[in-house]
Design a protein around this motif. Structure first.
Motif, short mmCIF file in Angstrom:
data_model
loop_
_atom_site.label_atom_id
_atom_site.label_comp_id
_atom_site.label_asym_id
_atom_site.label_seq_id
_atom_site.Cartn_x
_atom_site.Cartn_y
_atom_site.Cartn_z
N ARG A 68 34.76 32.93 40.29
CA ARG A 68 33.48 33.28 40.91
C ARG A 68 33.59 34.52 41.76
O ARG A 68 32.75 35.43 41.67
CB ARG A 68 32.99 32.09 41.74
CG ARG A 68 31.69 32.37 42.50
CD ARG A 68 31.22 31.13 43.23
NE ARG A 68 30.92 30.07 42.28
CZ ARG A 68 30.57 28.83 42.63
NH1 ARG A 68 30.51 28.51 43.90
NH2 ARG A 68 30.31 27.92 41.72
N ARG A 69 34.64 34.61 42.59
CA ARG A 69 34.78 35.76 43.47
C ARG A 69 34.93 37.05 42.68
O ARG A 69 34.28 38.06 42.98
CB ARG A 69 35.99 35.55 44.39
CG ARG A 69 36.31 36.73 45.31
CD ARG A 69 37.42 36.36 46.29
NE ARG A 69 38.58 35.83 45.58
CZ ARG A 69 39.48 36.59 44.96
NH1 ARG A 69 39.31 37.91 44.91
NH2 ARG A 69 40.52 36.05 44.36
N LEU A 112 30.48 46.09 41.18
CA LEU A 112 31.03 47.36 40.67
C LEU A 112 30.20 47.90 39.51
O LEU A 112 30.01 49.11 39.39
CB LEU A 112 32.48 47.16 40.24
CG LEU A 112 33.48 46.87 41.37
CD1 LEU A 112 34.86 46.54 40.79
CD2 LEU A 112 33.58 48.06 42.31
N LEU A 113 29.70 46.99 38.66
CA LEU A 113 28.84 47.45 37.57
C LEU A 113 27.55 48.04 38.11
O LEU A 113 27.05 49.06 37.60
CB LEU A 113 28.53 46.28 36.63
CG LEU A 113 29.61 45.89 35.62
CD1 LEU A 113 29.15 44.70 34.80
CD2 LEU A 113 29.95 47.06 34.70
N ASP A 114 26.98 47.39 39.14
CA ASP A 114 25.77 47.94 39.76
C ASP A 114 26.02 49.34 40.29
O ASP A 114 25.22 50.27 40.08
CB ASP A 114 25.30 47.02 40.90
CG ASP A 114 24.67 45.74 40.38
OD1 ASP A 114 24.29 45.70 39.20
OD2 ASP A 114 24.54 44.78 41.17
N ASP A 170 40.83 43.07 44.19
CA ASP A 170 40.68 42.99 42.73
C ASP A 170 40.12 44.26 42.12
O ASP A 170 40.02 44.37 40.90
CB ASP A 170 39.75 41.82 42.36
CG ASP A 170 40.30 40.48 42.81
OD1 ASP A 170 41.50 40.27 42.60
OD2 ASP A 170 39.53 39.67 43.35
N ASP A 171 39.73 45.23 42.98
CA ASP A 171 39.05 46.42 42.46
C ASP A 171 39.90 47.17 41.44
O ASP A 171 39.39 47.65 40.41
CB ASP A 171 38.67 47.36 43.61
CG ASP A 171 37.48 46.82 44.40
OD1 ASP A 171 37.03 45.70 44.10
OD2 ASP A 171 37.00 47.53 45.31
N PRO A 215 39.34 49.19 35.16
CA PRO A 215 39.34 49.49 33.73
C PRO A 215 38.21 48.81 32.96
O PRO A 215 37.66 49.38 32.02
CB PRO A 215 40.72 48.97 33.26
CG PRO A 215 41.56 48.96 34.49
CD PRO A 215 40.63 48.61 35.61
N LEU A 216 37.85 47.58 33.38
CA LEU A 216 36.76 46.88 32.69
C LEU A 216 35.42 47.54 32.98
O LEU A 216 34.56 47.63 32.10
CB LEU A 216 36.72 45.41 33.14
CG LEU A 216 37.89 44.53 32.69
CD1 LEU A 216 37.73 43.13 33.25
CD2 LEU A 216 37.96 44.49 31.17
N VAL A 217 35.24 48.01 34.21
CA VAL A 217 34.00 48.72 34.54
C VAL A 217 33.90 50.01 33.73
O VAL A 217 32.85 50.35 33.18
CB VAL A 217 33.95 49.01 36.06
CG1 VAL A 217 32.73 49.86 36.39
CG2 VAL A 217 33.91 47.71 36.85
N THR A 218 35.03 50.72 33.65
CA THR A 218 35.05 51.95 32.85
C THR A 218 34.74 51.67 31.39
O THR A 218 33.97 52.40 30.74
CB THR A 218 36.43 52.63 32.97
OG1 THR A 218 36.72 52.88 34.34
CG2 THR A 218 36.47 53.93 32.18
N LEU A 219 35.32 50.58 30.86
CA LEU A 219 35.06 50.21 29.48
C LEU A 219 33.58 49.88 29.29
O LEU A 219 32.97 50.29 28.29
CB LEU A 219 35.92 49.01 29.09
CG LEU A 219 35.66 48.41 27.71
CD1 LEU A 219 35.97 49.43 26.62
CD2 LEU A 219 36.51 47.15 27.50
#
Length: 286
Positions: A8-9, A17-19, A33-34, A39-43
Motif C-alpha cells: 500500500r505504501r 510520482l506518476l501524478d 522507495d523513490d 525506473p517504473l515511472v520512466t517506463l
C-alpha cells in the motif's frame, strides 16, 4: 520484480510520482522507495508517449480487458460515490479519510494502468522474439514465452502437442547454426528433449483413454520432422551429421512406439504399467 513493490505504501507513492511526472501537483517529500520506483515511472511515461508498435493478439487484448474490468469492479475503481455507502458513511469521520481513500483509489488505478502497459509491452517483445535463435538477445524471452504457454495449458494432449511444436521450432533454429557445432548439437539436444516430452504425454493420453486419436499428432509430427531432418543429414561437419543421425534414430523409435501403442489399443490388449522416456510400453498383442 519484487512482489512487495506494490504494498500500500509503495503503491501510494507510485501514484504520487506518476501524478508529478504527468504535470500534477508536486509533493515536496522524499521516500526511500523513490529510487526503486523511478525506473517504473520512466517506463510508464515512455509507454504513454511511444506505445509499442507490435500487433497485439485480439484474444490477449480481450482477456486482458476482462481481467482489468474484473479487478476494477472488485476494488471499486471508477464506482460513483453514491454507489459506495461504506465510503459515504466513513466520510463523517473527518475530511482526511476521503482524501486518503481517493489517493488509494488513484494508486490502484495507477497499478492497473502499469499492469496493462507492462502486459502490452511484454506481448510486443514476445512477438519480436519469435524469430530469435540461440545467441540473440531475445532468445531467453522466446524460451520464457514457451514456458508460459505450457504453464497455461492444462490438457495433457495440448501440452504434448505444444512440446512437439517446440521440437519443430528447435529444428528450424538448428538449421541456422550449421557453422556453430556446439550450438547445433545443443539445440538438437533441446529438440530431442521436447520430442520425448511431447510423445510421452500423447502416448500416455492414448493409453489412459484407450483411444489412438492422440497419436495422430505424433504421426503428423513425424512426417514433418523426418523431412526436415533428412534435409540436414548430409550437410555440415562429420560431427554434425552424426548428431543429426541420432535425432533421426529417435524419430524411428517414436514411430515404433506409436505403431505398437495403436496395435495394442486396437486388439484390446491390457497395457503394462512399465514406461520409459517415450511413455507407456504396450504389451505385445497376442
Amino acid at each position: 520484480m519484487d512482489n512487495a513493490l506494490f504494498s500500500r505504501r509503495r503503491a501510494e507513492r507510485f501514484a504520487q510520482l506518476l501524478d508529478e511526472a504527468n504535470g500534477g501537483r508536486r509533493h515536496h517529500v522524499r521516500s526511500r522507495d523513490d529510487d526503486r520506483l523511478a525506473p517504473l515511472v520512466t517506463l510508464g511515461r515512455h509507454l504513454g508517449v511511444n506505445p509499442p508498435a507490435a500487433e497485439v493478439d485480439p484474444e490477449f487484448r480481450t482477456g486482458l480487458r476482462a481481467m482489468l474490468l474484473a479487478t476494477a469492479a472488485r476494488e471499486g475503481i471508477g464506482t460513483p460515490a453514491a454507489a459506495r455507502p461504506a465510503e459515504k458513511a466513513a466520510s463523517s469521520r473527518g475530511s482526511l479519510l476521503p482524501a486518503v481513500t481517493a489517493r488509494r483509489a488513484r494508486a490502484r488505478g495507477a497499478i492497473l494502468i502499469g499492469i496493462a502497459a507492462g502486459a502490452v509491452a511484454v506481448s510486443g517483445i514476445s512477438a519480436a522474439s519469435e524469430n530469435a535463435v540461440p545467441g540473440d538477445a531475445l532468445y531467453g524471452m522466446k524460451r520464457g514465452t514457451e514456458r508460459a504457454q505450457l504453464a497455461l495449458t492444462s490438457s495433457e494432449i495440448s501440452r504434448g502437442q505444444l512440446f512437439l511444436d517446440f521440437a519443430r521450432t528447435r529444428l528450424a533454429e538448428a538449421a541456422t547454426l550449421r557453422s556453430n557445432p556446439s550450438g547445433y548439437s545443443a539445440v538438437l539436444d533441446d529438440m530431442d528433449a521436447d520430442t520425448r516430452q511431447g510423445v510421452r504425454l500423447l502416448t500416455g493420453a492414448a493409453a489412459q483413454r484407450s483411444d489412438p486419436a492422440a497419436l495422430a499428432a505424433v504421426d503428423a509430427f513425424l512426417t514433418d520432422q523426418r523431412r526436415s531432418l533428412n534435409a540436414l543429414e548430409g550437410r555440415g561437419s562429420r560431427t554434425d551429421r552424426a548428431r543429426t543421425s541420432e535425432s533421426l534414430a529417435l524419430l524411428e523409435s517414436v514411430a515404433d512406439r506409436a505403431d505398437a501403442m495403436r496395435a495394442a489399443i486396437a486388439c484390446g490388449q491390457e497395457l503394462t504399467v512399465t514406461s520409459d522416456t517415450l511413455g507407456p510400453i504396450p504389451a505385445i498383442c497376442s
